[in-house]
Design a protein around this motif. Structure first.
Motif, PDB file in Angstrom:
ATOM      1  N   ALA A   1       0.824  -1.215   0.000  1.00  0.00           N
ATOM      2  CA  ALA A   1       0.000   0.000   0.000  1.00  0.00           C
ATOM      3  C   ALA A   1       0.853   1.258   0.000  1.00  0.00           C
ATOM      4  CB  ALA A   1      -0.920  -0.009   1.226  1.00  0.00           C
TER       5      ALA A   1
ATOM      6  N   ASP B   1      -3.058  -9.509   7.374  1.00  0.00           N
ATOM      7  CA  ASP B   1      -3.709  -8.290   6.899  1.00  0.00           C
ATOM      8  C   ASP B   1      -4.557  -7.697   8.022  1.00  0.00           C
ATOM      9  OD1 ASP B   1      -4.970  -6.249   5.561  1.00  0.00           O
ATOM     10  OD2 ASP B   1      -5.644  -7.459   3.874  1.00  0.00           O
ATOM     11  N   SER B   2      -5.759  -8.196   8.191  1.00  0.00           N
ATOM     12  CA  SER B   2      -6.604  -7.697   9.276  1.00  0.00           C
ATOM     13  C   SER B   2      -6.240  -8.317  10.618  1.00  0.00           C
ATOM     14  CB  SER B   2      -8.076  -7.995   8.964  1.00  0.00           C
ATOM     15  OG  SER B   2      -8.312  -9.395   8.960  1.00  0.00           O
TER      16      SER B   2
ATOM     17  N   SER C   1      -3.455  -3.911   7.942  1.00  0.00           N
ATOM     18  CA  SER C   1      -4.322  -2.802   7.551  1.00  0.00           C
ATOM     19  C   SER C   1      -5.394  -2.546   8.609  1.00  0.00           C
ATOM     20  CB  SER C   1      -4.989  -3.110   6.205  1.00  0.00           C
ATOM     21  OG  SER C   1      -5.759  -4.303   6.289  1.00  0.00           O
TER      22      SER C   1
END
Length: 311
Positions: free
Chosen positions: A58, A221-222, A251
Motif C-alpha cells: 500500500a 492483513d486484518s 491494515s
C-alpha cells in the motif's frame, strides 16, 4: 551489478546494498503536480545488471506504477538485464477466479511487469506457488523459513514447540518450517470463512496441550485469522502462542487487534516498510530479510544457484 530503489521500501533496498557493499543507483522517483510518476536515472546503466527493489504494498497502485516506470526507464537506458525485486507481490491474493465475472489480477500484474521490460522477477513467499507460472520470464520465489527458523531457535529453541498452520492452505509452509526446527510436531487450525475479512475457528487438528505454539503464515492483513487461531490454541491447552508471518500488511485496526489478543508476539519481516504504529507496538517485532535477498541477488548476478540457499 546495480541496485535501484523506488519509494516503497528504501530502507530495505539500502540494507541489501549495504550487505553487498554497494551504493544505491542514483535516481529521482517523484510525482508531477497531477500525481503522475516520473523516473530519472542519475547515472550510466548501459550494459549493467540492474535490480529494482520495489514491494507493491500500500498504496499498491502507486508502488506498482513506480516499479513499471523504473523498469521502462532502465530498458530505455540500455540496461543489459533488469530484475524486478518485489519482496511483497501485491494482488497476489487474486490468483484465481473467486466467482463469476471476476479478474485474476495476479496474472495481469505479471503481464504488466513482463511487458514493461523485466527479464527476471525475485520475490519471497508468494501467496500461491502457481503465481510463478503467471510470468513468462524466470521467477525466483525465495522462502523466509531460514530467517524465521534461526530466530525461533535463538529465542524458543529449548522449549517444546509445535508449528501451527492457521488454515489448511498453509500446511506446506508450516511443514517446511517444522522440518527446519528438527521435525517439530505439526498442528492445523480448521476454520470456515463466511465472508472476506472474517473467519471462524472450528477446531484444532493435532495435539497442542502443554506446547509452545508457533503460528506461521505468509500474510497478516486484518489479523483476524491469527488472533482467532491463537485464542483457539490457548483454549486447547497451549502454553503460549507466537506468530511468524512474512508480510505484515496490517491494515485497518490490525495492530490494535494484535495488541488485544492472546498472542505473546507477532514477528514479521521487513518486506513491507512498517508504519510507525507497527514500530511502536509492544507485541510486534520486525526481522530483516535483507541478507536473504542480497545473497539471492548476488547469485543471480553471478549465474550461480539460488535454490541451494534453502538446502
Amino acid at each position: 551489478m546495480k541496485i535501484l530503489s523506488g519509494n516503497s521500501n528504501p530502507e530495505l533496498a539500502a540494507a541489501i546494498a549495504g550487505y553487498l557493499d554497494l551504493e544505491l543507483t542514483k535516481a529521482s522517483v517523484r510525482r508531477f503536480a497531477d500525481e503522475e510518476v516520473f523516473v530519472e536515472i542519475g547515472e550510466n546503466v548501459r550494459g549493467e545488471d540492474v535490480f529494482v527493489v520495489q514491494p507493491t504494498s500500500a498504496p499498491a497502485n502507486d508502488n506498482l506504477m513506480e516499479l513499471l516506470i523504473c523498469i521502462d526507464a532502465l530498458k530505455r537506458a540500455s540496461a543489459r538485464r533488469i530484475t524486478a525485486v518485489v519482496p511483497y507481490f501485491g494482488y497476489a491474493r487474486q490468483d484465481r477466479k473467486m466467482g463469476p465475472r471476476t479478474p485474476i489480477s495476479a496474472k495481469l500484474v505479471a503481464n504488466l511487469i513482463t511487458i514493461a521490460g523485466a527479464h527476471r522477477v525475485l520475490s519471497v513467499d508468494l501467496h500461491a506457488g502457481q503465481i510463478q507460472g503467471f510470468f513468462d520470464i524466470p521467477t525466483d520465489n525465495l522462502y523466509a523459513a531460514p530467517v524465521m527458523s534461526a530466530d525461533i531457535e535463538s529465542r524458543l529453541g529449548k522449549r517444546e514447540l509445535t508449528v501451527v498452520s492457521p488454515d489448511v492452505g498453509g500446511v506446506v509452509r508450516a511443514r517446511a518450517l517444522a522440518k527446519r526446527l528438527g521435525n517439530a510436531p505439526l498442528a492445523i487450525v480448521d476454520k470456515r470463512r463466511e465472508k472476506p475479512g472474517e473467519s471462524e475457528v472450528m477446531n484444532i487438528i493435532g495435539d497442542v496441550q502443554g506446547r509452545f505454539c508457533v503460528l506461521v503464515d505468509d500474510i497478516v492483513d486484518s489479523a483476524g485469522t491469527l488472533c482467532n487461531a491463537a485464542a483457539a490454541l490457548m483454549e486447547a491447552g497451549a502454553l503460549e502462542v507466537t506468530a511468524y508471518v512474512t508480510h505484515g500488511v496490517l491494515s485497518g485496526g490490525a495492530v490494535a487487534r494484535v495488541e488485544a489478543s492472546v498472542l505473546t508476539e507477532l514477528v514479521i519481516t521487513d518486506t513491507i516498510a512498517p508504519l510507525q504504529v507497527v514500530r511502536d507496538s509492544s507485541k510486534i517485532r520486525i526481522i530483516t530479510v535483507a541478507p536473504l535477498f542480497a545473497e539471492a541477488m548476488r547469485r543471480t548476478s553471478e549465474e550461480s544457484s539460488v535454490s541451494s540457499l534453502f538446502d
